[in-house]
Design an enzyme around this catalytic site. Sequence first.
Site, PDB file in Angstrom:
ATOM      1  N   LYS A 115     -38.761  29.974  23.408  1.00 48.17           N
ATOM      2  CA  LYS A 115     -39.563  28.788  23.090  1.00 48.17           C
ATOM      3  C   LYS A 115     -40.964  28.827  23.678  1.00 48.17           C
ATOM      4  O   LYS A 115     -41.888  28.245  23.102  1.00 48.17           O
ATOM      5  CB  LYS A 115     -38.827  27.517  23.539  1.00 48.17           C
ATOM      6  CG  LYS A 115     -37.579  27.249  22.707  1.00 48.17           C
ATOM      7  CD  LYS A 115     -36.962  25.904  23.023  1.00 48.17           C
ATOM      8  CE  LYS A 115     -35.672  25.759  22.232  1.00 48.17           C
ATOM      9  NZ  LYS A 115     -35.080  24.441  22.329  1.00 48.17           N
ATOM     10  N   GLU A 199     -42.205  20.404  29.175  1.00 42.00           N
ATOM     11  CA  GLU A 199     -43.014  19.734  28.152  1.00 42.00           C
ATOM     12  C   GLU A 199     -43.205  18.295  28.574  1.00 42.00           C
ATOM     13  O   GLU A 199     -42.343  17.727  29.249  1.00 42.00           O
ATOM     14  CB  GLU A 199     -42.263  19.720  26.803  1.00 42.00           C
ATOM     15  CG  GLU A 199     -42.377  20.995  26.029  1.00 42.00           C
ATOM     16  CD  GLU A 199     -41.635  20.938  24.701  1.00 42.00           C
ATOM     17  OE1 GLU A 199     -41.120  19.861  24.338  1.00 42.00           O
ATOM     18  OE2 GLU A 199     -41.560  21.973  24.041  1.00 42.00           O
ATOM     19  N   ARG A 290     -33.345  30.620  10.886  1.00 38.56           N
ATOM     20  CA  ARG A 290     -32.047  30.773  10.211  1.00 38.56           C
ATOM     21  C   ARG A 290     -31.852  29.604   9.266  1.00 38.56           C
ATOM     22  O   ARG A 290     -32.659  28.680   9.259  1.00 38.56           O
ATOM     23  CB  ARG A 290     -30.938  30.744  11.267  1.00 38.56           C
ATOM     24  CG  ARG A 290     -31.028  29.455  12.079  1.00 38.56           C
ATOM     25  CD  ARG A 290     -29.895  29.265  13.036  1.00 38.56           C
ATOM     26  NE  ARG A 290     -30.192  28.258  14.038  1.00 38.56           N
ATOM     27  CZ  ARG A 290     -30.004  26.952  13.895  1.00 38.56           C
ATOM     28  NH1 ARG A 290     -29.537  26.464  12.772  1.00 38.56           N
ATOM     29  NH2 ARG A 290     -30.302  26.117  14.871  1.00 38.56           N
TER      30      ARG A 290
HETATM   31  P1  ADP Z   1     -29.543  22.843  13.333  1.00 34.06           P
HETATM   32  O1  ADP Z   1     -30.804  23.235  14.013  1.00 34.06           O
HETATM   33  O2  ADP Z   1     -29.208  23.672  12.158  1.00 34.06           O
HETATM   34  O3  ADP Z   1     -29.454  21.409  13.156  1.00 34.06           O
HETATM   35  P2  ADP Z   1     -27.862  22.816  15.652  1.00 34.06           P
HETATM   36  O4  ADP Z   1     -28.915  22.710  16.689  1.00 34.06           O
HETATM   37  O5  ADP Z   1     -26.949  21.683  15.417  1.00 34.06           O
HETATM   38  O6  ADP Z   1     -28.445  23.312  14.306  1.00 34.06           O
HETATM   39  O7  ADP Z   1     -27.002  24.129  15.955  1.00 34.06           O
HETATM   40  C1  ADP Z   1     -26.134  24.643  14.991  1.00 34.06           C
HETATM   41  C2  ADP Z   1     -25.080  25.438  15.681  1.00 34.06           C
HETATM   42  O8  ADP Z   1     -25.646  26.543  16.342  1.00 34.06           O
HETATM   43  C3  ADP Z   1     -24.334  24.670  16.752  1.00 34.06           C
HETATM   44  O9  ADP Z   1     -23.013  25.144  16.753  1.00 34.06           O
HETATM   45  C4  ADP Z   1     -25.052  25.056  18.026  1.00 34.06           C
HETATM   46  O10 ADP Z   1     -24.198  24.906  19.125  1.00 34.06           O
HETATM   47  C5  ADP Z   1     -25.397  26.497  17.738  1.00 34.06           C
HETATM   48  N1  ADP Z   1     -26.632  26.944  18.393  1.00 34.06           N
HETATM   49  C6  ADP Z   1     -27.884  26.603  18.059  1.00 34.06           C
HETATM   50  N2  ADP Z   1     -28.796  27.227  18.824  1.00 34.06           N
HETATM   51  C7  ADP Z   1     -28.098  28.015  19.683  1.00 34.06           C
HETATM   52  C8  ADP Z   1     -28.461  28.921  20.737  1.00 34.06           C
HETATM   53  N3  ADP Z   1     -29.723  29.159  21.083  1.00 34.06           N
HETATM   54  N4  ADP Z   1     -27.460  29.536  21.399  1.00 34.06           N
HETATM   55  C9  ADP Z   1     -26.172  29.295  21.068  1.00 34.06           C
HETATM   56  N5  ADP Z   1     -25.774  28.471  20.089  1.00 34.06           N
HETATM   57  C10 ADP Z   1     -26.705  27.827  19.403  1.00 34.06           C
HETATM   58  P1  ADP Z   2     -32.769  22.651  20.426  1.00 32.48           P
HETATM   59  O1  ADP Z   2     -33.225  24.064  20.426  1.00 32.48           O
HETATM   60  O2  ADP Z   2     -31.599  22.416  21.296  1.00 32.48           O
HETATM   61  O3  ADP Z   2     -32.639  22.101  19.052  1.00 32.48           O
HETATM   62  P2  ADP Z   2     -35.286  21.201  20.657  1.00 32.48           P
HETATM   63  O4  ADP Z   2     -36.421  21.744  21.420  1.00 32.48           O
HETATM   64  O5  ADP Z   2     -35.345  21.314  19.164  1.00 32.48           O
HETATM   65  O6  ADP Z   2     -33.937  21.863  21.173  1.00 32.48           O
HETATM   66  O7  ADP Z   2     -35.058  19.681  21.062  1.00 32.48           O
HETATM   67  C1  ADP Z   2     -33.918  18.956  20.653  1.00 32.48           C
HETATM   68  C2  ADP Z   2     -34.190  17.459  20.728  1.00 32.48           C
HETATM   69  O8  ADP Z   2     -34.537  17.072  22.063  1.00 32.48           O
HETATM   70  C3  ADP Z   2     -35.336  16.979  19.878  1.00 32.48           C
HETATM   71  O9  ADP Z   2     -34.950  16.735  18.546  1.00 32.48           O
HETATM   72  C4  ADP Z   2     -35.783  15.722  20.599  1.00 32.48           C
HETATM   73  O10 ADP Z   2     -34.973  14.625  20.283  1.00 32.48           O
HETATM   74  C5  ADP Z   2     -35.547  16.073  22.057  1.00 32.48           C
HETATM   75  N1  ADP Z   2     -36.792  16.620  22.655  1.00 32.48           N
HETATM   76  C6  ADP Z   2     -37.069  17.925  22.857  1.00 32.48           C
HETATM   77  N2  ADP Z   2     -38.287  18.079  23.427  1.00 32.48           N
HETATM   78  C7  ADP Z   2     -38.788  16.847  23.595  1.00 32.48           C
HETATM   79  C8  ADP Z   2     -40.000  16.322  24.141  1.00 32.48           C
HETATM   80  N3  ADP Z   2     -40.954  17.118  24.638  1.00 32.48           N
HETATM   81  N4  ADP Z   2     -40.175  14.974  24.144  1.00 32.48           N
HETATM   82  C9  ADP Z   2     -39.221  14.153  23.648  1.00 32.48           C
HETATM   83  N5  ADP Z   2     -38.075  14.571  23.126  1.00 32.48           N
HETATM   84  C10 ADP Z   2     -37.830  15.906  23.087  1.00 32.48           C
END
Ligand code: ADP
Ligand code: ADP
Length: 471
Positions: A115, A199, A290
């Site tokens: 990230k 962040e 993906r």
């Molecule tokens: P989307 O971004 O498609 O909404 P999610 O964040 O819900 O997906 O993740 C989809 C699936 O992939 C979940 O089972 C989550 O636990 C898994 N997953 C997502 N990112 C990672 C990661 N960096 N490492 C391991 N599992 C992950």
């Molecule tokens: P993941 O890889 O697990 O999907 P993300 O970086 O996409 O993680 O963040 C998942 C969620 O966490 C976001 O959809 C948001 O709700 C919250 N989030 C992440 N970063 C921030 C931020 N800087 N400020 C507020 N909410 C955040």
Amino acid sequence: MLKKVLIANRGEIAVRIVRACAEMNIRSVAIYTEPDRYALHVKRADEAYSLGEEPLAGYLDPLRIVNLALETGCDAIHPGYGFLSENANFAKLCEEKGITFIGPKSSVIHKMGDKTQARDSMRAAGVPVTPGSDGNLKDLNEALELAEKIGYPVMVKATSGGGGRGIRRCDSAEELKVQYPRVISEATKAFGSAEVFMEKCIVDPLHIEVQILADSHGNVVHLYERDCSIQRRNQKLIEIAPSPQLTPEQRQYIGGLGVKAAQAVGYENAGTVEFLISGNEVYFMEMNTRVQVEHTITEQITGVDIVREQLQIASGMPLSFAQKDIHYRGFALQFRINAEDPKNDFLPSFGRISHYYAPGGPGVRVDTAIYTGYEIPPYFDSMCLKLVVWALNWDHVIERGQRALDDMRLHGIKTTAQYYQQILKHPDFQGANFNTSFVPSHPELLNYSVKRHPSEVALAIASAIAAHAGW
Ligand code: ADP
Ligand code: ADP
Ligand code: MG
């Protein structure tokens, strides 16, 4: 065109990919571990191979999977989501062994999976990123200094995080001191990396993400956005396309940003660029390299079959449409039906599905791998069904969602379905006035009385009598 594809996944997404292959006359090969012997993806694929007793190891073994693909004469591997889908080494192994990885190049996965590197690339490309650390944090002292500079609240996040895990909000230096080591330990356990970054916490933002398709000829388009603000613990519950909260100008701007982000890294295949929006500010958050869980709703509003496009792009074909050819119509909602008990802090509720009756009728789509008699194994994700509804306008799509949730019968386990009914009834949801704080700020929505179907009640009485009689 590809001829035979190994699907390195399980559950509904594996079935989804089998279906796309079947429509394109591509043979499909499933893999499974012992707890999945009776899983639907195994039954539905053209061929299926066991990868051993251990529930998870087989799905996470790049070398074995790539070798199996070679042995079974596959020309490509589709990784789905989760598991190895964002594992750059897996994609690299495919490249080395001459198997097409259905996704972007391994170097791009590597860059965007980290990230902090992704933030660097986006900054360089002129895409606005959330204010925060330049790279990973060295130690707690650096974290404390930086937090003073950017101002509380801040988020400490795992650099290789995903699935909503490894993210903690800190409202003060005291909290930061407590949470910092927690994120490190969570990140180490879940992602095998202790790297974390910071962040600024964007308070009450919308989570808006842009679906991208890019071919190997340099064409990049977006398929508009999804609003995934309805979340619990940073995990999506209900997703919406398009966002009912954006103006046409915002929609056009953010779609363009998504394309710019993809172009900047030489992206190929389907991907998603995630943003946070607060007022007029838009911040890049991360890119998922993906297919996403919620690709379905974009398919419903645009008519584009995203998995089919993935297979065509991986075959080297150019996109069959330009940006101006892509239109959207109506609204779609996706409910992630999880095997969880919302009333018990969303604790997983695995077990045997005693009865499943699929919802149907106009505008209803179900992506799942469950069936009556199926036993949900405890080793994997708790999401067991995706219920997707589509309608021409916002009010109707909510009514349709309520009706479809009501249609569905899923007995034997606890699910999130009835909780979603409460969300759909809320005036702020109905008025398209919600952000990522909606779920945590409405704990009262969990106070519903659990509806039990007469057949379930009969079953419960029968087992109580049986237990009492010592049968
Ligand atoms: P989307 O971004 O498609 O909404 P999610 O964040 O819900 O997906 O993740 C989809 C699936 O992939 C979940 O089972 C989550 O636990 C898994 N997953 C997502 N990112 C990672 C990661 N960096 N490492 C391991 N599992 C992950
Ligand atoms: P993941 O890889 O697990 O999907 P993300 O970086 O996409 O993680 O963040 C998942 C969620 O966490 C976001 O959809 C948001 O709700 C919250 N989030 C992440 N970063 C921030 C931020 N800087 N400020 C507020 N909410 C955040
Ligand atoms: Mg995310």
